[in-house]
Design a protein around this motif. Structure first.
Motif, PDB file in Angstrom:
ATOM      1  N   CYS A 144      66.404  -1.885 -34.273  1.00 11.82           N
ATOM      2  CA  CYS A 144      65.457  -2.151 -35.349  1.00 11.82           C
ATOM      3  C   CYS A 144      64.567  -0.933 -35.629  1.00 11.82           C
ATOM      4  O   CYS A 144      64.086  -0.276 -34.700  1.00 11.82           O
ATOM      5  N   ASN A 177      74.254  -5.009 -29.243  1.00 11.51           N
ATOM      6  CA  ASN A 177      72.950  -4.357 -29.216  1.00 11.51           C
ATOM      7  C   ASN A 177      72.089  -4.853 -30.367  1.00 11.51           C
ATOM      8  O   ASN A 177      72.599  -5.252 -31.414  1.00 11.51           O
ATOM      9  N   LYS A 178      70.784  -4.803 -30.191  1.00  9.12           N
ATOM     10  CA  LYS A 178      69.833  -5.060 -31.258  1.00  9.12           C
ATOM     11  C   LYS A 178      69.080  -3.765 -31.526  1.00  9.12           C
ATOM     12  O   LYS A 178      68.473  -3.191 -30.621  1.00  9.12           O
ATOM     13  N   HIS A 202      64.437   0.308 -30.515  1.00  9.30           N
ATOM     14  CA  HIS A 202      63.583  -0.040 -31.648  1.00  9.30           C
ATOM     15  C   HIS A 202      62.436   0.946 -31.879  1.00  9.30           C
ATOM     16  O   HIS A 202      61.989   1.649 -30.983  1.00  9.30           O
ATOM     17  N   GLU A 208      65.971 -12.423 -38.436  1.00 11.15           N
ATOM     18  CA  GLU A 208      66.772 -12.428 -37.220  1.00 11.15           C
ATOM     19  C   GLU A 208      68.227 -12.767 -37.538  1.00 11.15           C
ATOM     20  O   GLU A 208      68.544 -13.311 -38.590  1.00 11.15           O
ATOM     21  N   ASN A 265      76.865  -6.253 -33.153  1.00 14.32           N
ATOM     22  CA  ASN A 265      75.522  -5.688 -33.112  1.00 14.32           C
ATOM     23  C   ASN A 265      74.677  -6.278 -34.239  1.00 14.32           C
ATOM     24  O   ASN A 265      75.199  -6.628 -35.300  1.00 14.32           O
ATOM     25  N   GLU A 320      65.890  -1.345 -22.580  1.00 15.52           N
ATOM     26  CA  GLU A 320      65.058  -1.284 -23.775  1.00 15.52           C
ATOM     27  C   GLU A 320      64.649   0.168 -24.007  1.00 15.52           C
ATOM     28  O   GLU A 320      64.236   0.868 -23.071  1.00 15.52           O
ATOM     29  N   HIS A 336      74.311  -4.747 -25.139  1.00 15.39           N
ATOM     30  CA  HIS A 336      73.150  -5.613 -24.887  1.00 15.39           C
ATOM     31  C   HIS A 336      71.856  -4.826 -24.669  1.00 15.39           C
ATOM     32  O   HIS A 336      70.995  -5.230 -23.889  1.00 15.39           O
ATOM     33  N   ASN A 337      71.695  -3.718 -25.374  1.00 17.16           N
ATOM     34  CA  ASN A 337      70.444  -2.961 -25.311  1.00 17.16           C
ATOM     35  C   ASN A 337      69.571  -3.297 -26.520  1.00 17.16           C
ATOM     36  O   ASN A 337      70.077  -3.680 -27.576  1.00 17.16           O
ATOM     37  N   TYR A 338      68.271  -3.141 -26.368  1.00 18.61           N
ATOM     38  CA  TYR A 338      67.318  -3.311 -27.468  1.00 18.61           C
ATOM     39  C   TYR A 338      66.686  -1.952 -27.735  1.00 18.61           C
ATOM     40  O   TYR A 338      65.963  -1.414 -26.894  1.00 18.61           O
TER      41      TYR A 338
END
Length: 472
Positions: free
Chosen positions: A241, A238-239, A210, A426, A283, A187, A206-208
């Motif tokens: 935001c 990845n997400k 933001h 989402e 992503n 994260e 698979h990282n967040y």
């Protein structure tokens, strides 16, 4: 004669010592020192709260305290460096040794899962002293970084800081010579540059990442979540935001599309190195100042970029889905693009500007509001990218249809895609319903799974967008 023989023996001994030193350096640099010393891989523990640098670091009760001990140690393939949850570090960790394909050097966490992940920050930026605000800087190959937390690293730089220095930023930085590194399940919060990678065959997954709204450089740049400077890289699952800055100090000049906004989820630049075979897929991005931008000029103009594969992404961002200022023979397929957000800078949806670049735009589901242009074609109206466009679905949720210079292409569909919850926030909100016109309306392009991981049937027709329809 004896003196001459003795002198030759001394010279021979010196040569032998020099060779041993060179061999030692070679094996250390390439991560193969274990071939000499045959040391088995070990697990090392770091606890910033209760550790002690006088310990051996080989057990939880004997954990080291600071990153200095890691920097002083020589790691071998298969070694694992574990940081205790609840720990906090504020400096740069350089990892120079390398693992092997079946024996990565691993940086990970340990301890009570109810405690916060090991946290890293660094606010030091002093190029004269080689400080670039990095938390972890990978110089070796076959290294895995996972389950860590990075926060509030360098941004808001001022002064005459040129490209070569800016390109050194990144909370996690992968060096040009560091190949096959994996950045997974981390994260990153409010980092001016999240992950910067030059290393070939890097996997960022698979990282967040933001929430950075700070100006990165006051004369032009906003924050960047993932920044690529080399080829043969993969960015997936990845997400990302809320990576954008709106500020009067950001100004791209009177002829820009709009002054005062910059940043984004993913950027590809540094024209010193030709780039190809970059894959960006699966992503989810929301509220960033654009999904991806591929630049055309920095220290080198119009560098050779080609064969980017951008597919099964979901973007609900500002400014553009893709600004492909430079790049040919790229494939932009099966993305779900929601362009309902607009601020002081807007480049439409597919901003592809290279003349005769022969990029593919296929099977994309595009929803637009606020008269946002779909194919703007760059600043110059005479540009013609000659993209191969087919089997896309376009829906104007509000305002007017503004197709632009290219498109709609072959077999276009103009209809409400019937999303699960168009006003949602989402990824799952943008699945298609059973009555969607996107069903079985796309080309089968050989992809194996949709955004959610569901197997894509090998039929002649597949669904348009990032999701295939599912009753579940």
């Amino acid at each position: 004669m004896r003196n001459k023989k003795r002198a030759l023996e001394i010279v021979g001994f010196i040569i032998l010592v020099v060779l041993l030193i060179v061999m030692y350096g070679f094996f250390t640099d390439t991560g193969k020192m274990h071939n000499v010393f045959e040391r088995k891989s070990k697990v090392f523990y770091i606890d910033s709260n209760d550790g002690d640098d006088n310990n051996d670091g080989l057990s939880e009760s004997g954990a080291w305290k600071t990153l200095c001990k890691i920097g002083q140690h020589i790691f071998v393939p298969g070694d694992t460096i574990k940081f205790k949850r609840g720990s906090n570090f504020n400096t740069t960790l350089h990892v120079s040794q390398s693992g092997l394909p079946n024996k990565y050097i691993v940086l990970t966490d340990y301890g009570n899962k109810d405690m916060p992940a090991p946290a890293f920050t660094n606010k030091q930026f002093n190029p004269d002293k080689d400080f670039y605000g990095n938390c972890i800087r990978l110089k070796g190959s076959y290294i895995l970084v996972e389950n860590l937390y990075f926060y509030e690293t360098v941004a808001e730089l001022s002064g005459n800081i040129r490209f070569l220095k800016m390109w050194e930023l990144g909370a996690i930085y992968i060096d040009k010579n560091a190949t096959h590194c994996i950045i997974k399940n981390n994260e990153l919060f409010d980092c001016g540059v999240g992950i910067k990678s030059y290393g070939e065959h890097a996997l960022i997954t698979h990282n967040y990442i933001h929430d950075c709204n700070r100006v990165l450089k006051e004369w032009s740049w906003g924050p960047l979540a993932i920044w690529l400077g080399g080829d043969h890289q993969e960015v997936s699952f990845n997400k990302i935001c809320n990576y954008r800055a709106i500020d009067s100090r950001i100004n791209w000049g009177a002829n820009s599309y709009g002054d005062g906004a910059d940043g984004g989820a993913i950027e590809i630049d540094d024209g010193r190195f030709p780039k190809s075979h970059i894959e960006i897929h699966h992503n989810f991005t929301r509220d960033n100042q654009g999904f991806i931008e591929v630049t055309w000029t920095d220290v080198v103009q119009n560098p050779p970029y080609s064969n980017f594969l951008i597919h099964h992404n979901i973007s609900d961002d500002y400014q553009q889905f893709i600004a492909l200022w430079c790049g040919e023979d790229c494939k932009i397929d099966n993305n779900t693009v929601i362009r309902r957000k607009s601020n002081v800078c807007d480049w439409g949806v597919f901003n592809i500007t290279q003349t005769n670049s022969n990029n593919y735009v296929r099977n994309n589901l595009v929803v637009v509001e606020n008269d946002i242009i779909i194919f703007p074609g760059g600043k110059q109206a005479t540009k013609n990218a000659n993209s191969i466009i087919s089997n896309n679905l376009f829906f104007i949720a509000s305002g007017s249809m503004v197709m632009g210079q290219e498109g709609p292409g072959d077999n276009a569909i103009f209809s409400n895609p019937q999303l699960i919850n168009y006003h949602g926030q989402e990824a799952d909100d943008f699945k298609i319903k059973s009555n969607s016109p996107a069903r079985r309306a796309g080309l089968n392009l050989g992809y194996s799974m949709d955004y959610e991981g569901k197997k894509i049937p090998k039929s002649i027709k597949t669904d348009i967008g990032a999701f295939i329809f599912s009753k579940n």
